[in-house]
Design a protein around this motif. Structure first.
Motif, mmCIF file in Angstrom:
data_model
loop_
_atom_site.group_PDB
_atom_site.id
_atom_site.type_symbol
_atom_site.label_atom_id
_atom_site.label_comp_id
_atom_site.label_asym_id
_atom_site.label_seq_id
_atom_site.Cartn_x
_atom_site.Cartn_y
_atom_site.Cartn_z
ATOM 1 N N ARG A 121 -69.141 -1.483 -16.509
ATOM 2 C CA ARG A 121 -69.826 -0.210 -16.264
ATOM 3 C C ARG A 121 -71.189 -0.182 -16.955
ATOM 4 O O ARG A 121 -72.160 0.339 -16.411
ATOM 5 C CB ARG A 121 -68.950 0.933 -16.775
ATOM 6 C CG ARG A 121 -67.575 0.978 -16.116
ATOM 7 C CD ARG A 121 -66.785 2.174 -16.573
ATOM 8 N NE ARG A 121 -65.455 2.187 -15.962
ATOM 9 C CZ ARG A 121 -64.578 3.176 -16.096
ATOM 10 N NH1 ARG A 121 -64.890 4.235 -16.828
ATOM 11 N NH2 ARG A 121 -63.405 3.114 -15.501
ATOM 12 N N LYS A 128 -74.571 0.238 -14.969
ATOM 13 C CA LYS A 128 -75.416 1.378 -15.334
ATOM 14 C C LYS A 128 -76.811 0.901 -15.743
ATOM 15 O O LYS A 128 -77.822 1.525 -15.380
ATOM 16 C CB LYS A 128 -74.766 2.145 -16.487
ATOM 17 C CG LYS A 128 -75.516 3.415 -16.868
ATOM 18 C CD LYS A 128 -74.768 4.168 -17.967
ATOM 19 C CE LYS A 128 -75.530 5.444 -18.353
ATOM 20 N NZ LYS A 128 -74.820 6.185 -19.413
ATOM 21 N N SER A 165 -79.274 6.900 -6.431
ATOM 22 C CA SER A 165 -78.412 7.959 -6.976
ATOM 23 C C SER A 165 -77.110 8.067 -6.191
ATOM 24 O O SER A 165 -76.025 8.218 -6.776
ATOM 25 C CB SER A 165 -79.168 9.287 -6.947
ATOM 26 O OG SER A 165 -80.365 9.212 -7.703
ATOM 27 N N HIS A 195 -74.970 5.140 -7.041
ATOM 28 C CA HIS A 195 -74.412 5.298 -8.396
ATOM 29 C C HIS A 195 -73.216 6.244 -8.372
ATOM 30 O O HIS A 195 -72.176 5.985 -9.010
ATOM 31 C CB HIS A 195 -75.504 5.822 -9.332
ATOM 32 C CG HIS A 195 -75.121 5.749 -10.782
ATOM 33 N ND1 HIS A 195 -75.852 6.336 -11.784
ATOM 34 C CD2 HIS A 195 -74.054 5.166 -11.399
ATOM 35 C CE1 HIS A 195 -75.270 6.097 -12.937
ATOM 36 N NE2 HIS A 195 -74.186 5.394 -12.729
ATOM 37 N N SER A 196 -73.359 7.324 -7.648
ATOM 38 C CA SER A 196 -72.248 8.282 -7.562
ATOM 39 C C SER A 196 -71.042 7.652 -6.869
ATOM 40 O O SER A 196 -69.885 7.869 -7.284
ATOM 41 C CB SER A 196 -72.698 9.545 -6.823
ATOM 42 O OG SER A 196 -73.080 9.229 -5.478
ATOM 43 N N GLU A 247 -69.423 5.385 -9.323
ATOM 44 C CA GLU A 247 -68.676 6.172 -10.308
ATOM 45 C C GLU A 247 -67.351 6.661 -9.709
ATOM 46 O O GLU A 247 -66.333 6.738 -10.414
ATOM 47 C CB GLU A 247 -69.524 7.368 -10.760
ATOM 48 C CG GLU A 247 -70.738 7.011 -11.604
ATOM 49 C CD GLU A 247 -70.350 6.519 -12.983
ATOM 50 O OE1 GLU A 247 -69.216 6.814 -13.412
ATOM 51 O OE2 GLU A 247 -71.166 5.824 -13.622
ATOM 52 N N ASP A 248 -67.362 6.982 -8.424
ATOM 53 C CA ASP A 248 -66.116 7.426 -7.777
ATOM 54 C C ASP A 248 -65.116 6.286 -7.648
ATOM 55 O O ASP A 248 -63.896 6.520 -7.613
ATOM 56 C CB ASP A 248 -66.433 7.997 -6.384
ATOM 57 C CG ASP A 248 -67.263 9.273 -6.469
ATOM 58 O OD1 ASP A 248 -67.236 9.928 -7.526
ATOM 59 O OD2 ASP A 248 -67.952 9.608 -5.482
ATOM 60 N N TYR A 301 -64.725 3.849 -9.827
ATOM 61 C CA TYR A 301 -64.223 3.405 -11.122
ATOM 62 C C TYR A 301 -62.757 3.755 -11.356
ATOM 63 O O TYR A 301 -61.988 2.914 -11.849
ATOM 64 C CB TYR A 301 -65.088 3.964 -12.251
ATOM 65 C CG TYR A 301 -66.390 3.216 -12.443
ATOM 66 C CD1 TYR A 301 -66.460 1.851 -12.219
ATOM 67 C CD2 TYR A 301 -67.543 3.871 -12.859
ATOM 68 C CE1 TYR A 301 -67.650 1.159 -12.382
ATOM 69 C CE2 TYR A 301 -68.741 3.195 -13.034
ATOM 70 C CZ TYR A 301 -68.781 1.835 -12.788
ATOM 71 O OH TYR A 301 -69.955 1.151 -12.956
#
Length: 804
Positions: free
Chosen positions: A135, A139, A366, A369-370, A373-374, A376
Motif C-alpha cells: 500500500r 500510494k 484519483s 486510487h479510490s 483502496e476499495d 484492499y
C-alpha cells in the motif's frame, strides 16, 4: 538456494526467438493446425526449453499418484504381518549400533524437514507483510503521479513567463542601439581612423597627450637658440677685451729686469710663449640668428591644433548618437514585432491542451486510487485465505514433525538396554507408536503437499525464468519491441495505439529508459506528433521578420570630419617654418670649439707654479696677481658662457632632429587622415553592413536561445516521466520481489520437507521396531552346544499378566 535450484532445473538462456514466435502465433495455429511440421517443431522447442520443468513436474505427479498407492499397499502388507507388520524382532549383535544409526539419520532428516517448513513459514509470513507494505508503494506512486500532474502546468507557465526575460534583453539592445551597434561601428572603423588621429597628435614621436607640448618644445628650442646666440655674441666680445688686457699686462710685466737673469730667463720665455693663447676660440658673430623661424612658429601656435584634433575625435566618437538618430524608426518596428511574438508565445498554452489533459489525468488518478483502496479489503481477505491454506500445509508437516520428535524423545528416553523386545516399557512403546503415527500421516499428507508444490513450482519457476529474470536483463523489452508482435501490420505497437503511426521510432524499452533517466514526457512519448513545438516556435519565421525590419537600416557617416582644413594647414605650416634652413653644422662647429683656446684655470695654475720658481720680488707678485685675475675671468665670464653653449648645443640638436623627421611624419599623418576620412565617407558601408548583421543576429539569437531552451526543457526537465518508470519498477517489485520470491521460497522449503518425508517414513518404520513392544521374541535354551538342532533360537511369547 531456490535460485540455484531453478538454474539447475532451467540452465538455458531466455528463449527470446521462441517466445516471439509463440507470441506472434498466439497459440492459435499450434492448437488448430498442430499436425503442421513447423508447429510440431515449435512444440518440440518449447518442450526442450521446458525439459527441466517437465521432468520435475512428472516426478512430482508420479510422487503424488504413487505415494497414496504405496501407502495403501504398505498398510495392507502390514495387516498381513508383512513389511514389518509382524510384532516380532530378531535379536542381532549389532542391534544397538543399528538403532543409534537409525536414530541419528531420522533426527537429521527431521531437522532438515523442520528447516524446510520454517523456511516455508517465513516465506508465507513475509508475503503477508510485503502485501501490507504494498500500500505504501502504491500510494507513493500515485502521489508521484499527482505531483507530476500538478507541477507540469506550473513548469510550462514558467517556460512561457521566461519570454519576458528575452523581451527585456531585446528591448535593452534596441534602446541602446547607438551604444551597441554604433559602438561596434566606431570600434571597427577606429582600427583605421584612430591611428590616423593619433598620428596627428604624435607626429613628433611622443605620446598623444604630449603632441601639443612637442610643438611648444620646438618653439622653446628656437627661443633658447636665439637667446643663447645673443648671450654668446655679447659675452665673447667682453671676454676677448678682458683677455686682451690681461695679455698686454702680462707682456709688460715680463719686461722686468729679473727676466734677464739666467735663472729666470727660461721661465719668462715660457710664459711669454703662451700669451697668444689667451683669446676666445669660437666666433659667434658669424652665425645667423633664428628670429625668422621663431616668428613663424609663434604664428603657427596661435592656432590650437589640439582643439582641432579633439573636435575630429568628438565627431568620430559621436557615432553611437548618430546611429541612434538614424535607426529610430527601425527600432520602433522591431519593438512592435517583439510584441507580436509575445502574443504568439502566450497563445501556446491555449493551443496545447495541457491544463485540460492534466485535469482529466488527475481525475483518472484519483478514481484509480479510490478503486485500489476499495480492492484492499478483498486483497486482505484473499491474502488471509491464502495464509490459512499455506499455514494448513505447514501444519501438515508440523504434525508429522511432532510425531517424529515425540517418538524419538519417548523412544530414546524410554529405551531400556536390558529389557527384551517383549518387555519394553510403556514410554518406549509409545515412542514407537508415535513414529508409526508419523508414518501414517506422512502417507496421508505427502501426496497433497507434493501436488500443491508441483503446481506452485510450475507457475513460480516459469514466471521467474520467463518474466522476472528477462526484466532484470531487459530482454523482456526486446520481446515487447519486436516488430509486428501485437499487430502484423504494426512495426511498433505503442505509437500504433497512441498515434496510429506504427512506423514511429517509439519502443517500450526507449520509453522505459527515457523515463528511467527522468527525461521529459514530451520527448519520451514523442508528443511532437500531437503538438510540434518546433513548428510552432519556428525561428526562421522570426529571423525573416527581424531581417526585413533591419533591411531599411542605412547609417550615413559622411558627416564625420576627422580633421578640418584649418588643422591640416596648421600641420603644413608647421613644416614650413624654415627650421630646416638653419645652418646646424655651423652652429655645432662653433659650439664644439669651446669658449677659449686654452683652459684658463689650468693656465692660472701653471702661472702660479712658474711664479713660485722665481725669486721673491715684484715680478713674482705681479704674476700671482695676474693668475688670480684669470681665475676671476673664468668664474665670471667663461662658466656662464659654457652654460649658454650647452643650452645652444641641446637646442640645435633638437631642432636638427625635428627638421629631418617632421616633414615625413606630417606627410604620413595627413595621408592616414585622408585615408581614414575616405574610409568613413565612402568605404564604411561594408563595416556598417557587417556590424548591422552581427547586431541583427544578436537580436535573433535571443529568440533562438529561448526556443532552444524550451525544447531542451521539454525534453529533459518539464513533466519528467520518472513516475511512469516507477510504476513499472513497482510492478516488478510487487510481482517478483514480493509475491514471486516469497511463493518460490515457500514451495522450495515445503518441497524439501516433503521430499525428506520419504526417508523419514523408511527410517521411522525401521526405528519403530526398536522402540515398540513386540508380541514375540527370540529365546535361547541352555543346552549343549554340539546339538546343532538347538543352535537357532525359538520364538516365545511373553508372559501374560492381568494388568497387561
Amino acid at each position: 538456494m531456490m535460485h540455484a535450484f531453478l538454474y539447475v532445473v532451467q540452465p538455458n538462456p531466455f528463449p527470446e526467438d521462441l517466445v516471439i514466435r509463440v507470441a506472434k502465433d498466439k497459440f492459435g495455429a499450434i492448437q488448430s493446425e498442430y499436425q503442421k511440421p513447423e508447429n510440431i517443431v515449435l512444440t518440440l522447442q518449447v518442450i526442450y526449453y521446458e525439459l527441466g520443468f517437465v521432468v520435475c513436474a512428472a516426478l512430482g505427479l508420479l510422487f503424488t499418484v504413487l505415494l497414496p498407492l504405496v501407502g495403501l499397499l504398505f498398510c495392507l502388507c502390514r495387516c498381513c504381518d508383512n513389511c514389518g507388520g509382524e510384532m516380532h524382532q530378531r535379536q542381532r549383535k549389532n542391534a544397538d549400533c543399528l538403532r543409534g544409526l537409525l536414530t541419528t539419520l531420522l533426527l537429521t532428516t527431521t531437522f532438515i524437514i523442520t528447516a524446510g517448513v520454517l523456511c516455508a513459514y517465513a516465506a508465507n509470513q513475509n508475503l503477508s507483510s510485503q502485501l501490507k507494505s504494498m500500500r505504501r508503494l502504491v500510494k507513493s506512486n500515485l502521489k508521484d503521479l499527482h505531483t507530476f500532474a500538478n507541477q507540469t502546468p506550473a513548469q510550462i507557465d514558467y517556460l512561457i513567463s521566461k519570454y519576458d526575460t528575452v523581451k527585456q534583453h531585446v528591448l535593452h539592445d534596441l534602446e541602446n542601439v547607438g551604444v551597441i551597434l554604433g559602438g561596434r561601428i566606431h570600434e571597427e572603423l577606429g582600427k583605421d581612423v584612430q591611428p590616423a588621429l593619433n598620428g596627428v597628435l604624435s607626429m613628433t614621436g611622443i605620446k598623444v597627450e604630449k603632441a601639443i607640448k612637442a610643438m611648444r618644445d620646438t618653439k622653446d628650442a628656437l627661443e633658447n637658440v636665439s637667446l643663447s646666440l645673443e648671450t654668446l655674441q655679447e659675452g665673447t666680445v667682453k671676454l676677448q677685451a678682458n683677455l686682451s688686457l690681461v695679455r698686454g699686462s702680462l707682456s709688460n710685466a715680463l719686461n722686468d729686469p729679473v727676466c734677464t737673469h739666467p735663472q729666470s730667463f727660461e721661465i719668462c720665455h715660457n710664459i711669454r710663449s703662451t700669451l697668444p693663447k689667451l683669446e676666445i676660440a669660437a666666433n659667434y658673430s658669424s652665425l645667423t640668428d633664428v628670429t625668422n623661424q621663431l616668428d613663424k612658429v609663434n604664428e603657427v601656435l596661435k592656432t590650437d591644433l589640439g582643439q582641432i584634433v579633439e573636435k575630429g575625435f568628438a565627431s568620430f566618437n559621436d557615432t553611437p548618437n548618430l546611429v541612434t538618430d538614424q535607426t529610430r524608426n527601425i527600432v520602433e518596428g522591431v519593438k512592435v514585432l517583439l510584441d507580436d511574438v509575445g502574443s504568439n508565445v502566450t497563445t501556446f498554452t491555449k493551443l496545447f491542451p495541457v491544463h485540460s489533459t492534466l485535469t482529466n489525468f488527475t481525475k483518472m488518478i484519483s478514481h484509480t486510487h479510490s478503486q485500489i483502496e476499495d480492492i484492499y479489503p478483498q486483497v486482505d481477505q484473499m491474502d488471509f485465505y491464502r495464509w490459512i491454506c499455506c499455514i494448513t500445509l505447514c501444519c501438515m508437516v508440523v504434525l508429522i514433525l511432532t510425531f517424529n520428535f515425540l517418538g524419538l524423545l519417548c523412544g530414546i528416553l524410554g529405551f531400556d538396554r536390558h529389557a527384551t523386545p517383549t518387555t519394553r516399557g510403556c514410554v518406549s512403546n509409545t515412542g514407537g507408536n508415535l513414529l508409526m503415527a508419523g508414518v501414517g500421516f506422512s502417507f496421508l499428507f505427502s501426496w497433497v503437499l507434493m501436488g500443491v508444490i508441483t503446481a506452485l513450482f510450475l507457475a513460480g519457476g516459469n514466471l521467474e525464468k520467463l518474466v522476472c529474470e528477462p526484466f532484470q536483463t531487459r530482454q523482456l523489452f526486446k520481446v515487447l519491441d519486436t516488430p509486428n508482435l501485437a499487430n502484423s501490420a504494426w512495426k511498433n505497437f505503442i505509437p500504433g495505439y497512441l498515434y496510429n503511426d506504427p512506423e514511429l521510432d517509439l519502443t517500450a524499452y526507449s520509453l522505459y529508459s527515457n523515463c528511467k533517466d527522468n527525461r521529459g514526457i514530451y520527448s519520451a512519448l514523442h508528443l511532437d506528433k500531437v503538438f510540434n513545438i518546433s513548428a510552432f516556435f519556428n525561428t526562421s519565421v522570426y529571423s525573416k521578420d527581424v531581417s526585413r525590419k533591419f533591411e531599411g537600416m542605412k547609417v550615413d557617416l559622411r558627416g564625420i570630419i576627422l580633421l578640418e582644413s584649418e588643422g591640416k594647414q596648421n600641420l603644413i605650416s608647421f613644416t614650413e617654418t624654415g627650421i630646416n634652413e638653419i645652418d646646424f653644422a655651423a652652429y655645432l662647429e662653433e659650439v664644439n670649439k669651446g669658449v677659449t683656446r686654452i683652459d684658463l684655470v689650468d693656465f692660472a695654475s701653471r702661472l702660479d707654479a712658474q711664479a713660485d720658481q722665481l725669486s721673491k720680488g715684484t715680478l713674482q707678485t705681479s704674476l700671482k696677481g695676474h693668475a688670480n685675475t684669470i681665475r676671476q675671468i673664468h668664474i665670471q665670464q667663461v662658466i656662464p658662457l659654457e652654460k649658454s653653449m650647452s643650452t645652444l648645443n641641446q637646442s640645435i640638436r633638437l631642432l636638427e632632429r625635428t627638421s629631418s623627421d617632421l616633414p615625413v611624419r606630417v606627410r604620413d599623418v595627413l595621408a592616414a587622415v585622408d585615408a581614414a576620412q575616405y574610409l568613413i565617407s565612402h568605404n564604411a558601408t561594408f563595416v556598417i553592413n557587417q556590424e548591422t548583421e552581427k547586431y541583427k543576429q544578436t537580436i535573433i539569437g535571443y529568440f533562438k536561445q529561448y526556443i532552444d531552451w524550451i525544447r531542451t526543457s521539454l525534453a529533459l526537465e518539464v513533466a519528467t516521466c520518472k513516475p511512469l518508470s516507477n510504476i513499472v519498477d513497482t510492478a516488478e517489485i510487487l510481482g517478483c520481489s514480493f509475491l514471486l520470491d516469497s511463493m518460490n521460497t515457500f514451495w522450495f522449503g515445503l518441497g524439501c520437507s516433503t521430499l525428506f518425508l520419504l526417508p523419514s517414513i523408511i527410517l521411522s518404520v525401521k526405528l519403530a521396531k526398536f522402540y515398540r513392544r513386540m508380541d514375540t521374541e527370540d529365546v535361547y535354551d541352555d543346552i549343549p552346544t554340539y546339538d546343532t538342532m538347538t543352535r537357532f533360537p525359538r520364538a516365545s511369547a511373553p508372559p501374560r499378566h492381568a494388568d497387561w
